[in-house]
Design a protein around this motif. Structure first.
Motif, short mmCIF file in Angstrom:
data_model
loop_
_atom_site.label_atom_id
_atom_site.label_comp_id
_atom_site.label_asym_id
_atom_site.label_seq_id
_atom_site.Cartn_x
_atom_site.Cartn_y
_atom_site.Cartn_z
N VAL A 150 0.78 -1.14 -0.07
CA VAL A 150 -0.08 -0.14 -0.08
C VAL A 150 0.86 1.18 -0.06
O VAL A 150 1.94 1.39 0.74
CB VAL A 150 -0.93 0.10 1.26
N VAL A 151 0.75 2.03 -0.97
CA VAL A 151 1.40 3.29 -1.21
C VAL A 151 0.57 4.41 -0.67
O VAL A 151 -0.65 4.64 -1.26
CB VAL A 151 1.83 3.73 -2.44
N VAL A 152 0.96 5.18 0.29
CA VAL A 152 -0.01 6.40 0.67
C VAL A 152 0.36 7.67 0.07
O VAL A 152 1.65 8.06 0.19
CB VAL A 152 0.11 6.59 2.40
N GLY A 153 -0.13 8.34 -0.72
CA GLY A 153 0.29 9.32 -1.47
C GLY A 153 0.47 9.06 -2.98
O GLY A 153 0.81 7.87 -3.26
N ALA A 154 -0.13 9.81 -3.74
CA ALA A 154 -0.15 9.64 -5.21
C ALA A 154 0.58 10.43 -5.72
O ALA A 154 0.19 11.26 -6.82
CB ALA A 154 -1.55 9.37 -5.93
N GLY A 155 1.81 11.07 -5.47
CA GLY A 155 2.61 12.16 -5.88
C GLY A 155 3.66 11.43 -6.84
O GLY A 155 3.79 10.47 -7.54
#
Ligand SMILES: Cc1cc2nc3c(=O)[nH]c(=O)nc-3n(C[C@H](O)[C@H](O)[C@H](O)COP(=O)(O)OP(=O)(O)OC[C@H]3O[C@@H](n4cnc5c(N)ncnc54)[C@H](O)[C@@H]3O)c2cc1C
Length: 348
Positions: free
Chosen positions: A10-15
């Motif tokens: 799970v990756v928090v942030g879609a930057g």
């Protein structure tokens, strides 16, 4: 936890860092195990070029790094407009809230915090009201939504004051001047771009800007926003239609701190391919504390694409640890600013 949850990254942030990371995971065939949770509504985009959108030389769409179709094509579960509000390390789930207030949980085997920066709010009385809303004249400039908000009000504006004479502030000032606004830049340091330039360099830059019609006030701080304008501590009041805050940012650390990770000026990590102080969560693009011997001092920030070196899966040990690394602490002392309060948002 189910086997699927155990494998889920799970990756928090879609930057920008998240986009680079996911490209690496997809290249290793891991796309279907990945969930990306981003609170902005835009798929990952090149934030560095936001000022070009403001200037009118680029369309917003041209900044997209990977569109939702690309994520879908590679089996990546991309969820936009979703804010992670809590990391429960014990249960290995993150709790999310969307714009409607609906809550959900997502289980993780590995967790990557790629939450970037939050803008600093300079201590200027009157820029935020009692309810935490920005004054209608005041704008941040960090996200695509900020950029669109600013573009929407430009037709009615003639004058703008940019608070912060760093790289971002000057980009914004240049873009606004290009759009025909009378622009003024206020910088607390004695010269512009004080982190990048020597005093003579900053002074030469200020002279050039003045020649191009942009007023520059260095060594002075904005202290109050009134009906008359933005009041500086040197006694000047700058009459203006817009105030754009570009006073830097600080790592978004609340999630990590609340989850019990060790944070100082950033999440404390343990090596150039760091893990945080919990083995199952890792952190991308953090600013390590300078006071701890355990932090890795990464390459200096520059104009490369953020995440291109920092957030890469270690080639030597695919699958061993989540991809991330740390960013060097910024040199120089930060201006006396406070963190942008989460609630200090524009009323929509
Ligand atoms: C106009 C502008 C110009 C710039 N120019 C340069 C430059 O020339 N050179 C340079 O090196 N850098 C530049 N930067 C800085 C650069 O954009 C950042 O370093 C880079 O975006 C960092 O990438 P990131 O993925 O770590 O963070 P970000 O790109 O900030 O992405 C983080 C994302 O995480 C999301 N997020 C945060 N918290 C949560 C949460 N709880 N739940 C869900 N999502 C969350 C945020 O909404 C954001 O979308 C510039 C920045 C701006 C705004």
């Amino acid at each position: 936890m189910s086997p699927a949850g155990e494998r889920r990254i799970v990756v928090v942030g879609a930057g920008m860092a998240a986009a680079r990371l996911v490209e690496g995971l997809v290249a290793r065939g891991l796309g279907p195990q990945v969930t990306v949770l981003g609170k902005e509504h835009h798929a990952p985009y090149n934030r560095i070029l936001l000022s070009a959108v403001l200037e009118g030389t680029h369309d917003a769409g041209a900044l997209t790094l990977r569109d939702p179709a690309w994520f879908a094509e590679h089996g990546v579960d991309l969820r936009l407009g979703v804010r992670v509000v809590e990391v429960d390390r014990g249960r290995r789930v993150v709790r999310t809230v969307d714009d409607t207030g609906a809550e959900a949980e997502v289980a993780f085997g590995r967790l990557v915090l790629a939450t970037g920066l939050i803008p600093k709010l300079p201590p200027i009385r009157g820029v935020v009201d009692r309810k935490g809303h920005l004054h209608p004249k005041v704008h941040a400039f960090r996200t695509m939504a900020d950029c669109r908000d600013l573009l929407a009000v430009l037709p009615d504006a003639r004058r703008a004051v940019v608070v912060g004479g760093g790289l971002l502030g000057l980009q914004v000032a240049r873009a606004l001047a290009g759009r025909g606004l009378a622009c003024e830049v206020v910088e607390g340091s004695e010269h512009l771009m004080s982190r990048q330039l020597s005093a003579p360099g900053g002074q030469a830059l200020a002279r050039d800007l003045r020649r191009l019609g942009t007023s520059v006030y260095t060594g002075s701080r904005a202290v109050r926003l009134t009906d008359e304008g933005l009041v500086l501590d040197n006694g000047f009041t700058l009459s203006t239609d817009l105030v754009i805050l570009t006073a830097g940012g600080r790592p978004a650390m609340a999630l990590a701190r609340d989850a019990g990770l060790t944070v100082r000026r950033g999440v404390v990590v343990d090596s150039p391919s760091p893990r945080s102080t919990t083995p199952r969560s890792t952190r991308s693009a953090t600013v390590p504390s300078s006071s701890t011997p355990r932090v890795w001092r990464g390459p200096p920030a520059s104009s490369h694409r953020p995440g291109s070196r920092r957030a890469c899966w270690p080639r030597s040990s695919p699958g061993r640890s989540a991809p991330t690394a740390a960013r060097a602490a910024s040199p120089g002392s930060a201006p006396p600013t406070s963190t942008w309060p989460c609630s200090a948002s524009r009323r929509r």
